[in-house]
Write a protein that holds these residues in place. Structure first.
Motif, PDB file in Angstrom:
ATOM      1  N   LYS A 148       0.828  -1.210   0.000  1.00  0.00           N
ATOM      2  CA  LYS A 148       0.000   0.000   0.000  1.00  0.00           C
ATOM      3  C   LYS A 148       0.858   1.253   0.000  1.00  0.00           C
ATOM      4  O   LYS A 148       0.534   2.237  -0.693  1.00  0.00           O
ATOM      5  N   GLN A 186      -7.451   0.921  -4.052  1.00  0.00           N
ATOM      6  CA  GLN A 186      -8.353  -0.208  -3.854  1.00  0.00           C
ATOM      7  C   GLN A 186      -8.722  -0.865  -5.184  1.00  0.00           C
ATOM      8  O   GLN A 186      -8.768  -2.102  -5.294  1.00  0.00           O
ATOM      9  N   SER A 193      -5.694  -2.763  -6.708  1.00  0.00           N
ATOM     10  CA  SER A 193      -5.344  -3.899  -5.843  1.00  0.00           C
ATOM     11  C   SER A 193      -6.296  -5.063  -6.063  1.00  0.00           C
ATOM     12  O   SER A 193      -5.883  -6.234  -6.084  1.00  0.00           O
ATOM     13  N   GLN A 194      -7.573  -4.748  -6.231  1.00  0.00           N
ATOM     14  CA  GLN A 194      -8.560  -5.790  -6.517  1.00  0.00           C
ATOM     15  C   GLN A 194      -8.290  -6.441  -7.866  1.00  0.00           C
ATOM     16  O   GLN A 194      -8.384  -7.663  -8.018  1.00  0.00           O
ATOM     17  N   THR A 239      -5.391  -7.246  -2.596  1.00  0.00           N
ATOM     18  CA  THR A 239      -6.068  -6.525  -1.518  1.00  0.00           C
ATOM     19  C   THR A 239      -5.700  -7.060  -0.133  1.00  0.00           C
ATOM     20  O   THR A 239      -5.471  -6.288   0.807  1.00  0.00           O
ATOM     21  N   ASP A 240      -5.604  -8.374  -0.007  1.00  0.00           N
ATOM     22  CA  ASP A 240      -5.312  -8.983   1.297  1.00  0.00           C
ATOM     23  C   ASP A 240      -3.846  -8.885   1.698  1.00  0.00           C
ATOM     24  O   ASP A 240      -3.469  -9.303   2.796  1.00  0.00           O
ATOM     25  N   HIS A 241      -3.013  -8.353   0.803  1.00  0.00           N
ATOM     26  CA  HIS A 241      -1.566  -8.320   1.078  1.00  0.00           C
ATOM     27  C   HIS A 241      -1.007  -6.900   1.110  1.00  0.00           C
ATOM     28  O   HIS A 241       0.214  -6.714   1.174  1.00  0.00           O
ATOM     29  N   ASN A 274      -0.846  -4.606   3.322  1.00  0.00           N
ATOM     30  CA  ASN A 274      -0.126  -4.152   4.512  1.00  0.00           C
ATOM     31  C   ASN A 274       1.124  -4.976   4.809  1.00  0.00           C
ATOM     32  O   ASN A 274       1.780  -4.764   5.834  1.00  0.00           O
ATOM     33  N   LYS A 275       1.472  -5.881   3.904  1.00  0.00           N
ATOM     34  CA  LYS A 275       2.700  -6.657   4.054  1.00  0.00           C
ATOM     35  C   LYS A 275       3.858  -5.897   3.425  1.00  0.00           C
ATOM     36  O   LYS A 275       3.697  -5.208   2.409  1.00  0.00           O
ATOM     37  N   TYR A 286       7.054 -10.251  -0.392  1.00  0.00           N
ATOM     38  CA  TYR A 286       6.254 -10.681  -1.533  1.00  0.00           C
ATOM     39  C   TYR A 286       7.002 -11.730  -2.356  1.00  0.00           C
ATOM     40  O   TYR A 286       8.227 -11.671  -2.500  1.00  0.00           O
TER      41      TYR A 286
END
Length: 253
Positions: A103, A125, A128-129, A134-136, A138-139, A144
């Motif tokens: 992000k 958003q 990312s979709q 989307t689920d990653h 904040n990693k 990655y």
């Protein structure tokens, strides 16, 4: 080389390359390349590794300078700093900040494109979709996988909704299901008038393009629709046509 009968002209041209030549260390990487790409076209550059595909798109985007010849993008001579806002570029090597999260990478590049506030968050958003990240978000990007980094790079290229996308082998390392979804989105974007230039060495991807430029040994050996190239080469597939045309032209791989 045989040329397309559907070459764009005038205001319809998104990218125009005239007589481009580029050498490194005395070795010609591109030789006298002339090519026009239409606005709203999904144009593919097909060729093996080392054929000159990446060098050609670097010249189109102004990242590199030609030894001879000219490049115009959306009517403007290249390179020009102001044109950085006009196109999205996904390099073959991911240019990401590994110490940042996904992000944060998107926010950083979005700010460079002039996006901010609610618009920036909406675009983060949306892209990312599209690339299933989307689920990653904040990693940390360092964690990655290679495929996830490719997906993040593609998301960054799409972030500012450019009029023109230049994608260098964007689906390498991406699973088949997501690859299909990405190609569906690319096709939808061209229907909205976005010009897409994509390099690949994957034959089934090449057949999805509106037109193809077959490049081998730094030379364009054909430019036309996939179907026309197959027909004119007397082949059954793009792969067969590519091999046959290279042989006829006496071009080394």
């Amino acid at each position: 080389m045989f040329a397309s009968k559907n070459e764009p002209s005038g205001a319809d041209i998104a990218v125009e390359v005239q007589g481009i030549t580029r050498s490194f260390g005395g070795r010609a990487v591109l030789e006298d390349i002339t090519l026009s790409i239409s606005q709203g076209e999904l144009f593919g550059l097909l060729g093996p590794s080392g054929s000159g595909k990446t060098t050609l798109i670097k010249l189109m985007t102004g990242i590199d300078h030609a030894d001879a010849g000219t490049v115009r993008m959306l009517g403007e001579p290249m390179p020009q700093l102001k044109m950085l806002q006009a196109f999205g570029y996904m390099a073959q090597s991911d240019a990401l900040y590994n110490e940042l999260t996904g992000k944060q990478n998107l926010a950083f590049f979005g700010a460079m494109f002039g996006l901010k506030g609610a618009v920036l968050q909406e675009r983060i958003q949306a892209v990312s979709q599209l690339v299933a990240l989307t689920d990653h978000l904040n990693k940390q990007t360092a964690a990655y996988s290679g495929g996830m980094k490719r997906r993040l790079s593609l998301a960054i290229a799409l972030l500012h909704e450019p009029k023109l996308l230049v994608l260098d082998e964007p689906t390498v390392g991406i699973d088949p299901v997501l690859r299909q979804s990405i190609w569906q989105e690319l096709s939808a974007l061209t229907k909205q008038g976005v010009t897409i230039i994509i390099t690949t060495h994957v034959m089934d991807e090449a057949e999805k393009c509106d037109r193809l430029g077959l490049i081998r040994g730094g030379k364009l050996i054909a430019v036309d629709t996939p179907q026309a190239i197959i027909r004119q080469a007397g082949a059954n597939t793009i792969e067969e046509a590519f091999i046959a045309l290279g042989r006829e032209g006496g071009v080394e791989a």
